[in-house]
Design an enzyme around this catalytic site. Structure first.
Site, PDB file in Angstrom:
ATOM      1  N   LYS A   1       0.807  -1.214   0.000  1.00 17.60           N
ATOM      2  CA  LYS A   1       0.000   0.000   0.000  1.00 17.60           C
ATOM      3  C   LYS A   1       0.843   1.268   0.000  1.00 17.60           C
ATOM      4  CE  LYS A   1      -4.173  -2.112   1.631  1.00 17.60           C
ATOM      5  NZ  LYS A   1      -3.840  -3.514   1.928  1.00 17.60           N
TER       6      LYS A   1
HETATM    7  C1  LIG Z   1      -4.526  -4.557   1.459  1.00 20.38           C
HETATM    8  C2  LIG Z   1      -3.753  -5.800   1.308  1.00 20.38           C
HETATM    9  C3  LIG Z   1      -4.145  -6.802   0.404  1.00 20.38           C
HETATM   10  C4  LIG Z   1      -5.418  -6.707  -0.405  1.00 20.38           C
HETATM   11  O1  LIG Z   1      -5.359  -5.683  -1.353  1.00 20.38           O
HETATM   12  P1  LIG Z   1      -6.700  -5.166  -2.056  1.00 20.38           P
HETATM   13  O2  LIG Z   1      -6.308  -4.034  -2.889  1.00 20.38           O
HETATM   14  O3  LIG Z   1      -7.615  -4.783  -0.937  1.00 20.38           O
HETATM   15  O4  LIG Z   1      -7.222  -6.303  -2.820  1.00 20.38           O
HETATM   16  C5  LIG Z   1      -3.321  -7.903   0.262  1.00 20.38           C
HETATM   17  N1  LIG Z   1      -2.202  -8.041   0.989  1.00 20.38           N
HETATM   18  C6  LIG Z   1      -1.797  -7.116   1.863  1.00 20.38           C
HETATM   19  C7  LIG Z   1      -0.558  -7.339   2.656  1.00 20.38           C
HETATM   20  C8  LIG Z   1      -2.549  -5.952   2.052  1.00 20.38           C
HETATM   21  O5  LIG Z   1      -2.138  -5.029   2.924  1.00 20.38           O
END
Ligand SMILES: *Cc1c(COP(=O)(O)O)cnc(C)c1O
Length: 459
Positions: free
Chosen positions: A112
């Site tokens: 993210k």
């Molecule tokens: C947020 C997250 C996901 C999922 O991502 P999306 O965009 O919500 O599908 C997968 N793995 C990790 C480590 C995350 O922080």
């Protein structure tokens, strides 16, 4: 490039406006009016670029220079990825017969950061130009919160409120958020689930008086800028794996909110040669059930060792559904209303058939996740975090799949240790987080409680 709402009720707006709006004012999600097309010659040229220079090309297609000047946008992009601790930003490594796209080299060690470092810089730039304050409100299943907080901590004109489900994020995730003591950072633990938090955030945005009075901003993947930044690494990984050939590739994407995989879908629509997008969920499987049956219906959220995907209502899914319904806003709106009133909906066989052959979907159990961590450690001496392991497991041994690694294993040390018998090395940025002082408020999981709390803080 202008932006419109999936629900058809917003006059086309600029990129800056779309970024500041977050959720569309008609309750829908914002999308570009047209998807830009990228030809093979451009793809080949792009495959030789550094991550930051590639990001300038990809993101540049979605932002008009009279909205954000090209030089300003380039600086924002350079600054955003300079905070990563790997020269390739998102390196691709060969692990056994597959590739792992490591997306966890940012300041909070989850994918993210790729989007939220960019979004933090964008918010600051737009606010400096137009003046005023921005009050960010977001819900987190674990990783968005810290990544968003690190994206905007200490920035002028910005306050951030992050809701996390009390006791349902990992201890490291919790402390990565609550140890940030900048005055503009407000952590709220709610007595509920991530879905409760996301619903409260949506309600705050739909309260237009409140939204306008307090200039609410969104950091969840409902914000288009997040998807946009994530499109970049699909192009980047393709270039790294192909080295100048035009082969088709397959990605396996661990998903919860359908954000990351939607970015892959956009890359595909732009012309990136993708054979399959493997959608990998944990046992919170609303998305894999949809792709396998055509019915979208939430169950109850079950806690797992991949908590950032413990989600039953995927806010970004609406964006994909809009395209699946041939951009028919009226039809989309009626399905979303049905979701609200009946808790689910089904699409016809014809509509479901259009998800193929691109999408393959699999739900991965807790046992399979642990087994995948263990097997990859034993056979390939590589440590996956549980989220990345869900994607690797769903790829089912297929060769040359590019598996997205969404978090550093040290963020989920206990699950990794249980699977492998080894504690992952803790990177410097995480050391100290466990014994630093924290600040956090505990509230009931209601719209009113959160709204009143924000009003009190903001005055
Ligand atoms: C947020 C997250 C996901 C999922 O991502 P999306 O965009 O919500 O599908 C997968 N793995 C990790 C480590 C995350 O922080």
């Amino acid at each position: 490039m202008r932006y419109i709402s999936t629900r058809g009720g917003v006059a086309p707006v600029t990129f800056s406006k779309a970024v500041m709006m977050g959720l569309a004012t008609d309750g829908g999600l914002l999308l570009p009016e047209k998807i830009p097309a990228v030809d093979n010659a451009t793809l080949n040229k792009w495959s030789k670029l550094s991550f930051a220079n590639l990001a300038k090309e990809v993101i540049g297609l979605f932002v008009e220079p009279r909205d954000i000047a090209k030089a300003d946008l380039d600086t924002i992009i350079e600054n955003s990825f300079a905070s990563f601790n790997h020269p390739d930003v998102t390196p691709v490594v060969k692990v056994g017969n597959r590739y792992v796209l490591e997306l966890f080299h940012g300041p909070t060690l989850a994918f993210k950061d790729v989007a939220l470092q960019f979004l933090g810089n964008l918010f600051e730039h737009i606010l400096a130009k137009q003046g005023g304050q921005l009050n960010i409100i977001g819900a987190t299943s674990g990783d968005t919160g810290s990544a968003a907080i690190y994206g905007v901590r200490g920035r002028k004109g910005i306050q951030i409120f992050i809701l996390h489900p009390n006791g349902r994020v990992s201890p490291i995730q919790e402390r990565q958020m609550t140890t940030v003591l900048d005055d503009n950072v407000h952590n709220i633990a709610i007595k509920g689930t991530f879905d409760d938090g996301q619903a409260i955030v949506k309600q705050l945005f739909n309260d237009l008086d409140f939204k306008n009075k307090y200039q609410l901003g969104a950091v969840n993947s409902i914000n288009w800028a997040r998807i946009l930044a994530q499109i970049v690494y699909y192009f980047y990984a393709w270039g790294q794996v192909n080295k100048g050939t035009n082969k088709t590739v397959t990605f396996s994407v661990p998903t919860g909110n359908f954000g990351d995989i939607f970015a892959g879908y956009m890359a595909h629509r732009m012309g990136l040669p993708i054979e399959n997008l493997i959608l990998a969920t944990n046992r919170n499987d609303i998305l894999s059930r949809f792709f396998n049956t055509g019915t979208y219906r939430a169950g109850t959220v079950a806690p797992t060792i991949s908590p950032s995907m413990d989600i039953q209502i995927s806010s970004n899914f609406e964006r994909y559904l809009y395209y699946l319904l041939d951009e028919d806003s009226a039809k989309l709106k009626s399905l979303m209303e049905q979701l609200d009133s009946d808790g689910g909906f089904s699409v016809t066989e014809d509509v479901l058939a259009k998800t193929k052959p691109l999408f393959l979907a699999k739900a991965v159990s807790e046992e399979e996740t642990s087994a995948a961590i263990k097997a990859v450690f034993k056979q390939d001496n590589y440590i996956l975090d549980p989220h990345s392991a869900v994607g690797v497991c769903a790829a089912n041994g297929r060769s040359d799949v590019i598996c997205l690694a969404t978090a550093h294993p040290a963020k989920f040390g206990q699950a990794v240790e249980d699977a492998t018998g080894r504690t992952p090395d803790v990177p410097a940025v995480l050391q100290g987080v466990m014994d630093s002082p924290t600040r956090c408020m505990l509230l009931p999981a209601t719209f009113e409680a959160v709204r009143d709390c924000m009003q009190k803080v903001l005055g």
